[in-house]
Every structure is written in C-alpha cells, then in structure tokens.
Design a protein around this motif. Structure first.
Motif, PDB file in Angstrom:
ATOM      1  N   LEU A   1       0.917   7.045   3.815  1.00  0.00           N
ATOM      2  CA  LEU A   1       1.934   8.064   3.567  1.00  0.00           C
ATOM      3  C   LEU A   1       2.914   7.629   2.491  1.00  0.00           C
ATOM      4  O   LEU A   1       2.965   6.459   2.112  1.00  0.00           O
ATOM      5  N   GLY A   2       3.705   8.578   2.027  1.00  0.00           N
ATOM      6  CA  GLY A   2       4.712   8.279   1.019  1.00  0.00           C
ATOM      7  C   GLY A   2       4.083   8.084  -0.352  1.00  0.00           C
ATOM      8  O   GLY A   2       3.049   8.659  -0.669  1.00  0.00           O
TER       9      GLY A   2
ATOM     10  N   LEU B   1       0.854  -1.196   0.000  1.00  0.00           N
ATOM     11  CA  LEU B   1       0.000   0.000   0.000  1.00  0.00           C
ATOM     12  C   LEU B   1       0.882   1.236   0.000  1.00  0.00           C
ATOM     13  O   LEU B   1       2.017   1.202  -0.431  1.00  0.00           O
ATOM     14  N   GLY B   2       0.380   2.333   0.510  1.00  0.00           N
ATOM     15  CA  GLY B   2       1.172   3.565   0.586  1.00  0.00           C
ATOM     16  C   GLY B   2       0.571   4.662  -0.249  1.00  0.00           C
ATOM     17  O   GLY B   2      -0.105   4.414  -1.258  1.00  0.00           O
ATOM     18  N   GLY B   3       0.802   5.887   0.205  1.00  0.00           N
ATOM     19  CA  GLY B   3       0.409   7.039  -0.589  1.00  0.00           C
ATOM     20  C   GLY B   3      -1.080   7.271  -0.710  1.00  0.00           C
ATOM     21  O   GLY B   3      -1.517   7.992  -1.589  1.00  0.00           O
ATOM     22  N   LEU B   4      -1.887   6.659   0.177  1.00  0.00           N
ATOM     23  CA  LEU B   4      -3.328   6.813   0.019  1.00  0.00           C
ATOM     24  C   LEU B   4      -3.857   8.105   0.640  1.00  0.00           C
ATOM     25  O   LEU B   4      -5.007   8.460   0.423  1.00  0.00           O
ATOM     26  N   ALA B   5      -3.026   8.807   1.433  1.00  0.00           N
ATOM     27  CA  ALA B   5      -3.539  10.009   2.109  1.00  0.00           C
ATOM     28  C   ALA B   5      -3.978  11.053   1.090  1.00  0.00           C
ATOM     29  O   ALA B   5      -4.938  11.780   1.321  1.00  0.00           O
ATOM     30  N   GLY B   6      -3.306  11.107  -0.057  1.00  0.00           N
ATOM     31  CA  GLY B   6      -3.702  12.066  -1.073  1.00  0.00           C
ATOM     32  C   GLY B   6      -4.963  11.636  -1.797  1.00  0.00           C
ATOM     33  O   GLY B   6      -5.797  12.465  -2.144  1.00  0.00           O
TER      34      GLY B   6
END
Lengths: 300, 657
Positions: B456-457, B375-380
């Motif tokens: 994040l990321g 996963l990752g980068g889902l905050a955006g």
C-alpha cells in the motif's frame, strides 16, 4: 406471531445512526449549547451518499473497496447479536468468538484503507488503532468468556442472559460489565481514549484514518462506525437488562438500554478530558484485568 | 481402495517425489528441461499421494506393512492410519505447489546451482513422508535423520551469505539436539517394553515414571522441530534465509512433522496425566503470543513470516494440549475439539504460509529486497500478488470467512466447552484462552503491517517503483493456495475426516456428531459472508462510478500528502506496540546517530530485533559450554603416548568390569 429475529436486526440497522446523535445531544446539554439534532447523522449520510468522491492519487482498489468490506463485516456481526427474546438470526455455539473476529475484520479493512492513502496521518491513526485494539480485543473476549462461564452457555443468546442465571455471580458480572464498557469506549474511539470531535489531526485515532475518505466512501465508514457503537451498546444493554422481561416487552427495554448506554457515554464525555495517549494502554490493561478477575471469580 | 492400496500408493508417491530429485540431474546444460521433468514427477507424486491420503482419511483406513526384520534395531515397520493421512496431506501438497513455483522463481537458467537444492528438497519431501508412515524406532529415526540433514541443505541452500551459513549452523545444532532427544526416547521405550514398535500394545507396559520421562523427551525433541517457545531459536533464521519456495516447504510441511510427533507419541503413551496437557498448553500459549509479538518487531518480510509460523504452531500445540488435558481428565468433548483444532490448524497453516512465502518470493523477485521498510505501493503494480497475499494475511490473522479463523475458533469452542461444561478445571485453560485472544489481536496487527508495508501507499525505493507483476507460473500456485484458504473456511465437510483423526488418537471416542454440529454452520456462514462482502463491494463501486470518482492529492493536514519518505513505515506502524512490550522484545538501535556538530557527517541507524532466546539464552549457554568443554580439547590434541595410555586404561577397565 412474533416478528422474526431478522426484523429486530433490521430495526437496529435503521436506528444505528441515532446512537451517536443521542450522545451528541447529551454532550450539548451539558455544554449548554444547542448542538446538532439527534438525527444529524442521517442528514450527513444522505448528503455524503449523493456526493462524488475524490480519492488520493496513490490509492488502489483497497481504498475503494475497503469501506464497503468493513461495513459488510460489521453487518455480519450485527446478525449474530441477539436482540429480541430469541437468539440472533445466525446464532451458533461459539458465536461470540465470531462476533469479536468480525469486529476485527472491520478493523483490518479500516486500517488497510487508511494506510493505502500513503498519508502520514492515516498511518499514524492506523498504528494507534492497532496498538489500542491489541489490548481491547483480549478484554472483550475475556469478558465474554467470563459471561459464558457464569451463564453456562457458549452462545451469545445464552451468555448475555448471565445476569438472570447467575446465582451469586453478581461481582463477576459487574466486573465483566465494567470491562465491556471500557472496551466500548476504546473500540468506538470515545473519550478518554479518542476524541471523536477533535479537529487536530495529531491527536486523532479513528478520525485520522478517515481523513482521506470523501462522499459515499465516508458515508460507508461513518455508518459502519455508528453501527459498531450501537452493537456494543446493545451488547452491554442486553447483558445488564434485568432477567424477567419488563411489561413493555424486550425490544422497548433493549432500546431504552441502548439509550441508557448512550447517556452514560455522553455524561462521561462531558465530564472527562481526553487522556494522554501513553496512559490509554494502562486503562485498557485495567479492562483486561477486570475481565480476567471476572473470569477468576466465575471459576471459583 | 483398500488400506494396503492406499499405503502402497502413498509410498509410490513418495518414491516419485524422490525420483524427481534424481531427474534434475538429467541435463547438463542450463536448459531447464530436467527441471520441468522433475516438477512433473513431483506433481504426479503429489496428486497420487493426495488422492490416497484423502481416500484413506475419509474412509478411516489403517494398515501396516513390515518390510524386513533383519536390522539390528528392529524391523522396518511402516503403516498408516487417519493421523498419518492427515499429516501426509501437507507433505504431498506443499512440495507440489512449491515445485511449480520453483519453475518460475528458481529457473535453471538463472540458478544453475539450483539442481542441488532441488535434490535436497526432493529428499526432504520423501523423508518427511517416511517419518509420518514409520511404525517402529528404526525407520522413524532413519527417516527423521534424513529429514533433518536434507532440511539443513535446503535451509542453507544459498550459502554464499555468511548470515545464512550461521543460521544453517544453528539449525543443524537444533536438529541434532532434537534427534538426540528422540534417540533417548526410543532407548527408554526399548529398555522398558523390550520392543521398538510404535504401537499401543507395546506402550501399554510402560510404567508411569517412564511414561512421564518419555513425554518430556518427546516434548523436547518434537517441540524443537515444531518451533515451540523457547525451542524456536533456530526457526526464524532458517526459514528466512532459504529461497522462498524452499521456505514454503520448511514452514508449510516440516514444522507440522513436529506436531505430528507430539500427537503420535501422546496417542500411544498410556495413562496421560493432566500436567502433560498443561505443559503443552503453556508452551503453545507462549509460542503463539511470543511468535505474534516477535514478528511485529522484524523489518525483514520473511523473518516476520517465520515468526508467524511459530505463532500458528503454538496455536496448534495449545489445541493438542487441550486434547491431552481432556484425555487425562476424562472429557471426550475436549479431546474431539482439541485434536480437530490442532489438525485443522496445521492444514490451514500449510495453505496460507506457503502462500505468503510465495508472495514474499514474488515480491523479492520483482524488487530485489525483502526489507519491509524499502517496499510499498506494489498493489497497483502487482495486483494479483497483492490480492493473494491479502487472502494469506487475512487467514494468518484468523479473520472470517477464511480458514485460519475456523481453526482458532474450534480451539476457542473447545476451551469454552471446558469453561461452561465442568465445574472445576485447571487454570491453564482460561489462561491459554487469554493468550489466544491476545495472540489474535497481535496477529491482526502483524498482518496489516505486512500487507500495508509491502503493497500500500507509495513505493519507498526506486526498485519498488519499477516492479512488475509476477508471471503466471508464479501466480498459479499462489492462486491455488489462496483458493484453498477460502475453501477450507467452509469447514462443514471436514467434520468426518477430523473425527476419524480424533478417533484414531483416542480409540473409543465418538467425535463425529460433536464436530458435525460444531462445524455445520461454517459453510453457510462463510458463503453468506463472502456474498455479503461481494455484494456490498460491487454495489458501492458501481455507485462510486455513477457519482463520479476523481483523483486528487492525498490530504495531509492542509498540505498535499508528503512524498514516499513521509509515509508510515512498517517499523513506525508497530513502534508503539514494540515499545509497549519493550521488556520482552529488547529491540535496540545500532549505528551512529548524526553528530551535534555544525556540519554533521553521514549517519546510519538501524533497529535490530534479534531473537531473544538465541541471543540472550542459547548463545551465552553455548559459549559457556564451549569454554568448559574446551578443556577436553587439550586431551584431544595430545601426544601418541597419551592416546595409547588412554586406550590401555579403557581396555583395562573393560576387562576388569
């Protein structure tokens, strides 16, 4: 009329950047350098605050709000700390747990901010910070619990005066003070745990998390870490101060105490090399054991 | 309302929830109208039940109701008191939230077999409520068994996967062990008191040894249900394998029932001994620290959340242990703070854990995976889900001003009261506090790990890169639960209801003044902290906008930041902690490392973090038992003559005896 406790806290907030400055003066003295002035951090903060910021293209709102939220938690922790002759502005039974938890909130936001950049270095710093704090936080809470047992008070205002109330609790007090000093070094990333002056990213802990911060964001993060260092120094100084107030008044005594802790850290940093990262958990384990023995002695 | 009115209302609410299980079968097409009707029924049951429970709790009402006296195992006695009301709250609230989430998450058009799951979930909700309302062995055991069986069908709902079938099997074994312990417990009580009623007068005749045996049986039976170490072995598999809205109910409501059982039994047993409290403190400390530690080694999001449930049940059990210790040694302050901390922490867990399971469901729905390293980068892309999960993660890590902090802080306060107030005390109290401090630090690492790896990321896979925000139907229950986490952080109004529960647990106790002064500061402090954080965040972002905010590459040591694969993964983030505790965690690497030849072939390596109790304790034990008991199997499949001989022998023994 004596000034309100909030005035003491405000004075602490203003004076906080002086603590790292003092440490740097001591280190410069021992290294035989001229070194930066004691007020250098004020200049740095003022300069950074006026700059614009470059943020990583992968970052989100977490990165932009993280430093401010982390600072808010550290400020709240400052409100709990008793500085003058009276308890802190917001003291209550069990406030020492809230103090430790607010420091943890600061860590929550610092590590998340570092991980939001998607940088391998930020992630490495966060991983190290989380590993070390998982041993430092129990040591902090255990030594505060030992002080609570010695003083018989569940508030920071009472338990930091354990030294005055303890009858024969000197050994327990010394152990707790030793543990708190190690926690101070670890939580504020001082030698031998972390070298605040290193320029080598691979060896950084705290600095690695700040690599991508710039401008006002870096200013917030630097101020929060100076404030945290000052809080721990004040905690330790307040605990070690002799019982009856010296003639100069408790505030001067506390300021002298914080300066004394800064001096001790500076001397230690001048004399020690940084430890290998694998050895640091052992040091923190020792801090936990010291705090645990302190509690055991206090129980006996 | 009167106590009878509240009790009738709660039963009606349970009936509505059960009715929802039947309503899902109304339409045969995949239209989903019946699912909406069932959701409405569950919700109306939840609202009615919450109203009655809160009313009963605030006014401290208690009453009983006997339905029939003609069963061979005793009367069907039901009843409610503040302890029941307190545990009914999550039983009504969590299935209600979960039904709303299920409308979008498990829509009938996509999951035609979901009707079966919905029916079992309705049965689970109703039977959990009946367990809490039972006042006699007969209704208790019947409702308990119904809860266990429906829990199995909920946990193993997606039985196409062999891993889930195995987890369901392990759950079923644990559930029946638990039922067995409870049946033995009630048999013991019947033998010594002559009645199966769950009341203080009936229990008062219990001799000391029988009371101790009853405590141990209750600890085993209810500890299995609450997932206390080492009886937690069924929990991670069952909670991770279920669909997310079902995991929310399993972890947010059903685990509490185990703790309710411990509190109920220890309230009734006469003359508690100090070692009971110490046992509970030790088990709770082991579960809390163990859960936090095992969770760090998991690469599956939902398994990690399941271990966090074990951690928080451990914290609640520690609080119950402190209360029991206080009751045994005559310290009313410990009792009041311990019971209040246990109940409050259960409530807190029932808010933030469903929230996190909903978030995990939304993430899985958007990306198709729940592996933290993919996963990752889902905050955006999913900002609202990320914010809700951040609240849940903060509450799970016991960070102020959220509700998780207040629960753990009450336990600290109780422990500190023991430390400062009494000259001598059992060593279990400071040891438990040390374990709690350790747990708190590890839980923070776990929360950061989950939040960072998922949100994040950069996105680590293409699927994660294409994710879109969850629809409003999924966000609404998350927002409600997150709002609850923030609201319960200011806990001053809860002093009265919590005092009612503590006073029910130990009659004669006066808990309200103590809890009132202890919790009074939480509301202003939480409000001040929220205000301070909001002000600083708004101020700094306004200043950033004014000074200018530019986007650039992430800086990586003189290079532009590496791609998505160069980021720190969840495994890497907790690696040094996992290595530090490698002796306990026993994480191993599986797969084929790349060869040392000139052109290495494809390789695969995977870090496997099995549950140590299941893999190194239970599985070998069962294999050995199976081998020993296997000898009996030859008798089971023997000839008709042997069966007849056995029957004749039994008859002869019975006639002679």
């Amino acid at each position: 009329m004596a000034p309100l406790p909030i005035a003491d806290t405000a004075a602490l907030l203003v004076a906080a950047p002086l603590t790292p400055g003092l440490i740097n003066r001591v280190k410069a003295f021992f290294a035989g350098r001229r070194g930066p002035g004691a007020f250098q951090l004020y200049h740095d903060l003022a300069k950074l605050w006026r700059k614009d910021a470059v943020v990583g293209s992968t970052t989100t709102w977490v990165f932009q709000l993280g430093p401010a939220l982390g600072l808010a938690a550290t400020l709240a922790a400052a409100l709990l700390l008793p500085l003058g002759p009276r308890p802190g502005p917001a003291g209550f039974a069990g406030d020492f747990v809230a103090f430790a938890a607010l420091i943890a909130v600061g860590r929550f936001f610092t590590t998340l901010t570092a991980l939001d950049t998607g940088s391998a270095f930020g992630g490495m710093g966060a991983a190290r910070e989380l590993t070390l704090s998982s041993l430092a936080e129990p040591a902090l809470l255990l030594s505060l619990l030992a002080l609570a047992r010695i003083s018989g008070s569940p508030r920071l205002g009472g338990l930091l005066e354990a030294g005055t109330r303890a009858a024969g609790g000197g050994a327990a007090l010394a152990l707790a003070a030793g543990a708190l000093f190690v926690v101070l070094l670890a939580e504020n990333c001082r030698l031998p745990v972390d070298d605040p002056q290193t320029h080598l990213e691979l060896t950084m802990v705290h600095e690695a998390m700040l690599l991508d911060h710039g401008g006002p964001l870096l200013a917030l993060a630097l101020y929060a870490s100076a404030l945290r260092l000052t809080l721990f120094a004040a905690l330790l100084a307040r605990m070690l101060l002799p019982g009856p107030c010296p003639p100069a008044g408790p505030r001067v005594a506390l300021a002298a105490g914080v300066a004394g802790v800064a001096l001790a850290v500076g001397v230690l940093e001048s004399a020690l090399a940084r430890w290998s990262l694998r050895r640091v958990p052992v040091l923190l384990l020792w801090a936990c054991l010291l705090a645990g023995f302190s509690l055991l002695l206090a129980l006996a | 309302m009167t106590s009878a009115g509240d009790l009738a209302g709660a039963l009606l609410a349970l009936g509505l929830q059960a009715l929802a299980g039947a309503a899902v079968w109304l339409d045969r097409r995949r239209a989903g109208g019946a699912q909406r009707l069932a959701c409405a029924l569950t919700l109306s049951g939840a609202v009615l039940g919450l109203f009655c429970s809160i009313d009963g709790l605030i006014r401290g009402l208690s009453g009983t109701l006997t339905l029939s006296g003609r069963l061979p195992i005793g009367a069907l006695r039901l009843g409610a008191d503040p302890l029941s009301w307190a545990f009914l709250l999550p039983i009504f609230a969590v299935p209600g939230l979960s039904a709303v989430f299920g409308l979008g998450y498990h829509a009938r058009a996509d999951h035609p077999r979901g009707r079966i799951l919905d029916s079992w979930m309705a049965a689970l909700a109703a039977s959990m409520g009946l367990v809490v309302l039972s006042r006699g062995a007969a209704p208790f055991l019947l409702a308990w068994e119904a809860m266990e069986v429906s829990g199995y069908f909920v946990a193993a709902g997606e039985h196409g996967d062999p891993g889930i079938r195995r987890a369901g099997w392990v759950y079923l074994v644990a559930a029946h062990l638990s039922s067995l312990c409870l049946a033995a417990l009630f048999a013991l009580l019947l033998a010594h008191t002559g009645t199966t009623a769950l009341s203080r007068t009936a229990f008062s005749a219990l001799p000391a040894t029988a009371a101790a045996a009853a405590f141990l049986l209750a600890l085993a039976g209810f500890g299995l249900k609450a997932g206390l170490f080492p009886l937690h072995f069924w929990l991670p598999g069952a909670h991770a394998g279920a669909p997310s809205h079902a995991s929310a109910v399993l972890s947010g409501a059903m685990l509490n029932v185990g703790l309710y059982g411990i509190l109920r039994l220890t309230a009734l047993l006469p003359a508690p001994q100090p070692w009971w409290g110490q046992c509970l403190l030790a088990l709770g400390a082991a579960s809390a620290a163990g859960g936090a530690l095992f969770g760090l080694a998991q690469s599956d999001l939902k398994r990690s959340l399941a271990y966090s449930s074990m951690e928080h049940m451990g914290v609640a059990a520690m609080a119950a242990g402190l209360a029991l210790l206080g009751a045994a040694t005559g310290h009313p302050g410990w009792v009041a703070l311990g019971v209040a901390a246990a109940v409050l922490h259960c409530w807190n867990h029932s808010l933030f854990k469903p929230l996190m399971f909903f978030g995990a469901g939304a993430v899985q729905r958007a990306t198709g995976t729940r592996s933290l390293d993919r996963l990752g980068g889902l905050a955006g892309r999913m900002p609202a889900t990320a914010l809700a999960m951040a609240v849940g993660a903060g509450a799970a890590a016991a960070l102020p001003p959220l509700n998780g902090f207040v629960g753990e802080w009450l336990l600290y306060l109780g422990g500190t009261r023991a430390l400062t107030g009494s000259p001598t005390m059992p060593l279990a109290v400071p040891l438990a506090l040390a374990a709690l401090a350790f747990t708190g630090a590890l839980a923070l690492a776990g929360a950061v790990r989950i939040q960072a790896a998922v949100f994040l990321g950069r996105a680590r896979t293409q699927d994660a890169g294409r994710a879109t925000e969850a629809p409003a139907g999924l966000l609404l229950p998350m927002a409600l639960a997150a709002g609850g986490c923030v609201a319960l952080g200011s806990a001053a109004p809860l002093a009265g209801p919590l005092a009612r529960v503590a006073e029910t647990w130990r009659p004669g106790l006066v808990a309200e003044p103590l809890l009132g002064t202890a919790l009074a500061w939480t509301s202003p402090a939480a409000a001040a902290l929220v205000l301070l954080g909001t002000a600083l965040a708004l101020g700094s972002s306004a200043w950033l906008r004014r000074r200018g905010l530019r986007r650039g590459d992430t800086w990586a040591c003189g290079y532009a930041g590496g791609g998505a694969r160069a980021q720190t993964t969840a495994t890497a983030l907790s690696r040094s902690l996992v290595e530090l505790f490698g002796g306990v965690l026993r994480v191993r690497m599986e797969g084929e490392p790349p060869g040392r030849r000139l052109w290495p072939g494809p390789s695969r390596i995977e870090s496997v973090a099995p549950d140590i109790v299941l893999e190194h304790g239970m599985a070998p034990l069962w294999r050995r038992l199976n081998r020993i008991l296997g000898h009996l199997r030859s008798f089971q499949r023997s000839r008709v003559q042997a069966y007849l001989a056995a029957a004749a022998l039994t008859l002869a023994v019975l006639l002679l005896a």
